[in-house]
Design a protein around this motif. Structure first.
Motif, short mmCIF file in Angstrom:
data_model
loop_
_atom_site.label_atom_id
_atom_site.label_comp_id
_atom_site.label_asym_id
_atom_site.label_seq_id
_atom_site.Cartn_x
_atom_site.Cartn_y
_atom_site.Cartn_z
N ALA A 50 0.84 -1.21 0.00
CA ALA A 50 0.00 0.00 0.00
C ALA A 50 0.87 1.25 0.00
O ALA A 50 0.59 2.22 -0.71
N MET A 51 1.95 1.21 0.79
CA MET A 51 2.85 2.36 0.81
C MET A 51 3.57 2.50 -0.52
O MET A 51 3.73 3.60 -1.04
N GLY A 52 4.03 1.37 -1.08
CA GLY A 52 4.72 1.42 -2.37
C GLY A 52 3.83 1.96 -3.47
O GLY A 52 4.28 2.75 -4.30
N ALA A 53 2.57 1.54 -3.47
CA ALA A 53 1.63 2.06 -4.47
C ALA A 53 1.43 3.56 -4.28
O ALA A 53 1.35 4.32 -5.25
N GLY A 54 1.35 3.99 -3.03
CA GLY A 54 1.21 5.42 -2.76
C GLY A 54 2.40 6.22 -3.26
O GLY A 54 2.25 7.30 -3.84
N PHE A 55 3.61 5.66 -3.06
CA PHE A 55 4.81 6.33 -3.56
C PHE A 55 4.80 6.42 -5.09
O PHE A 55 5.11 7.47 -5.65
N MET A 56 4.47 5.32 -5.76
CA MET A 56 4.52 5.31 -7.22
C MET A 56 3.47 6.24 -7.82
O MET A 56 3.79 7.07 -8.68
N ILE A 57 2.25 6.11 -7.39
CA ILE A 57 1.18 6.96 -7.94
C ILE A 57 1.42 8.42 -7.57
O ILE A 57 1.25 9.32 -8.39
N GLY A 58 1.85 8.66 -6.34
CA GLY A 58 2.12 10.02 -5.90
C GLY A 58 3.25 10.67 -6.68
O GLY A 58 3.20 11.87 -6.97
N SER A 59 4.28 9.90 -7.03
CA SER A 59 5.40 10.46 -7.79
C SER A 59 4.95 10.95 -9.16
O SER A 59 5.31 12.04 -9.60
N VAL A 60 4.16 10.15 -9.84
CA VAL A 60 3.71 10.51 -11.18
C VAL A 60 2.75 11.71 -11.12
O VAL A 60 2.93 12.70 -11.83
N PRO A 78 -6.42 0.90 7.90
CA PRO A 78 -5.05 1.38 8.09
C PRO A 78 -4.24 1.37 6.79
O PRO A 78 -3.38 2.22 6.59
N LEU A 79 -4.53 0.41 5.91
CA LEU A 79 -3.81 0.37 4.64
C LEU A 79 -4.16 1.59 3.78
O LEU A 79 -3.30 2.13 3.10
N ILE A 80 -5.40 2.01 3.84
CA ILE A 80 -5.79 3.23 3.13
C ILE A 80 -5.06 4.43 3.73
O ILE A 80 -4.59 5.31 3.01
N GLY A 81 -4.96 4.46 5.05
CA GLY A 81 -4.22 5.54 5.71
C GLY A 81 -2.76 5.56 5.29
O GLY A 81 -2.19 6.62 5.02
N LEU A 82 -2.13 4.38 5.20
CA LEU A 82 -0.73 4.30 4.75
C LEU A 82 -0.59 4.77 3.31
O LEU A 82 0.35 5.48 2.97
N PHE A 83 -1.53 4.36 2.47
CA PHE A 83 -1.49 4.78 1.07
C PHE A 83 -1.57 6.30 0.98
O PHE A 83 -0.80 6.93 0.26
N LEU A 84 -2.52 6.88 1.70
CA LEU A 84 -2.68 8.35 1.66
C LEU A 84 -1.45 9.07 2.17
O LEU A 84 -1.05 10.09 1.61
N CYS A 85 -0.86 8.56 3.25
CA CYS A 85 0.36 9.19 3.80
C CYS A 85 1.44 9.27 2.74
O CYS A 85 2.06 10.32 2.55
N LYS A 86 1.69 8.18 2.07
CA LYS A 86 2.79 8.13 1.11
C LYS A 86 2.42 8.78 -0.21
O LYS A 86 3.27 9.37 -0.87
N TYR A 87 1.17 8.66 -0.62
CA TYR A 87 0.74 9.33 -1.85
C TYR A 87 0.86 10.84 -1.70
O TYR A 87 1.40 11.53 -2.55
N LEU A 88 0.36 11.35 -0.59
CA LEU A 88 0.37 12.78 -0.37
C LEU A 88 1.75 13.29 -0.01
O LEU A 88 2.05 14.47 -0.18
#
Length: 109
Positions: free
Chosen positions: A27-37, A96-106
């Motif tokens: 979830a964090m990795g997906a947030g990083f990738m999508i957030g970077s783009v 919590p996985l949604i929270g982790l995704f949002l943290c890293k995406y944002l």
């Protein structure tokens, strides 16, 4: 700040094994990738918009891109709160996985 807590939290609260906890990091990795783009595209948009507002002959500086980070100042704490509150209350694992995704995406905005 959150990374050290993930393994213990998901093992203790949700009874996950090592490999299941490893999957939670996706979830964090997906947030990083999508957030970077998306953050790159949004930053370019903000710079383009600000450069159109400037008077002709003024120099465009890369620091103007910092205005693209303003929404993150308010939304990153929301991701941390979602992660913290849902793990404290033992809400289903997806919250919590949604929270982790949002943290890293944002975090990448």
């Amino acid at each position: 700040m959150v990374n050290p807590t993930i393994t213990d939290t998901f093992k203790r609260i949700y009874g996950y094994t090592e490999w299941q906890v490893g999957l939670c990091y996706l979830a964090m990795g997906a947030g990083f990738m999508i957030g970077s783009v998306l953050s790159g595209q949004y930053s370019d948009y903000v710079l383009r918009k600000l450069s159109q507002q400037k008077e002709p002959g003024h120099q465009i500086v890369s620091e103007m891109r910092l205005q693209a980070a303003v929404p993150s100042f308010f939304l990153i704490p929301a991701g941390y709160l979602i992660y913290g509150w849902t793990t404290e209350k033992g809400v289903g694992v997806y919250a919590p996985l949604i929270g982790l995704f949002l943290c890293k995406y944002l975090d990448k905005l």
